[in-house]
Scaffold this motif. Structure first.
Motif, short mmCIF file in Angstrom:
data_model
loop_
_atom_site.label_atom_id
_atom_site.label_comp_id
_atom_site.label_asym_id
_atom_site.label_seq_id
_atom_site.Cartn_x
_atom_site.Cartn_y
_atom_site.Cartn_z
N ALA A 51 0.82 -1.21 0.00
CA ALA A 51 0.00 0.00 0.00
C ALA A 51 0.86 1.26 0.00
O ALA A 51 0.63 2.18 -0.81
CB ALA A 51 -0.93 -0.01 1.22
N TYR A 52 1.84 1.32 0.89
CA TYR A 52 2.71 2.50 0.94
C TYR A 52 3.51 2.63 -0.35
O TYR A 52 3.75 3.74 -0.83
CB TYR A 52 3.65 2.45 2.13
N GLY A 53 3.92 1.52 -0.91
CA GLY A 53 4.67 1.57 -2.16
C GLY A 53 3.83 2.14 -3.29
O GLY A 53 4.30 2.98 -4.07
N LEU A 54 2.57 1.71 -3.39
CA LEU A 54 1.69 2.23 -4.44
C LEU A 54 1.40 3.71 -4.22
O LEU A 54 1.43 4.50 -5.18
CB LEU A 54 0.38 1.43 -4.48
N VAL A 55 1.14 4.09 -2.98
CA VAL A 55 0.91 5.51 -2.69
C VAL A 55 2.16 6.32 -3.04
O VAL A 55 2.07 7.39 -3.64
CB VAL A 55 0.52 5.71 -1.20
N GLY A 56 3.32 5.79 -2.68
CA GLY A 56 4.57 6.47 -3.01
C GLY A 56 4.75 6.66 -4.50
O GLY A 56 5.15 7.73 -4.96
N LEU A 57 4.44 5.63 -5.27
CA LEU A 57 4.56 5.74 -6.72
C LEU A 57 3.60 6.78 -7.28
O LEU A 57 3.96 7.55 -8.19
CB LEU A 57 4.33 4.38 -7.37
#
Length: 140
Positions: free
Chosen positions: A84-90
């Motif tokens: 989730a954090y990775g997708l938000v970061g992207l």
């Protein structure tokens, strides 16, 4: 021995999530650049495109690593949080790229394919890294 097996399986799962997120990051950078990113970097040896991609991948790595560390040994929460954090970061990195593109003269994507090194690419690369660091700080 079961702890080792569990830790190895967790490592594999986190590794897969990280690699998948880096794949999404690669696709986003590819969409932002005219032409095919793999040709720009591996065939044309374009340093601008390589720097932008490397900074994007490092930003994703910073976010995923922080999400894993912050998971407090809760495997499922860590795995879901990393994704989730990775997708938000992207998404935030892509938004920051678009904002930078709007704030600068010319098209940033076109600068990336220029065979000559361009200082604007360094600025964009730092935006990726800084975004990854900000999100990492928000996680912990």
């Amino acid at each position: 021995m079961s702890t080792l097996v569990n830790d190895l399986l967790a490592t594999l799962a986190f590794g897969v999530v990280g690699v998948l997120l880096m794949g999404v990051g690669y696709a986003l950078v590819d969409m932002a650049t005219p032409g095919r990113l793999h040709e720009l970097i591996w065939a044309d040896r374009n340093r601008n495109a390589a720097l932008l991609l490397a900074s994007n991948l490092a930003g994703v790595g910073i976010i995923v690593t922080t999400a894993i560390v912050a998971s407090d040994d809760d495997f499922l929460a860590g795995l879901v949080g990393s994704a989730a954090y990775g997708l938000v970061g992207l998404l935030i990195m892509a938004g920051a790229f678009l904002l930078l593109d709007m704030a600068t003269p010319g098209r940033l994507g076109e600068i990336l394919v220029d065979p000559e090194p361009h200082p604007a690419v360094w600025v964009s690369a730092v935006v990726h890294l800084a975004t990854g660091a900000v999100i990492a700080a928000a996680i912990s």
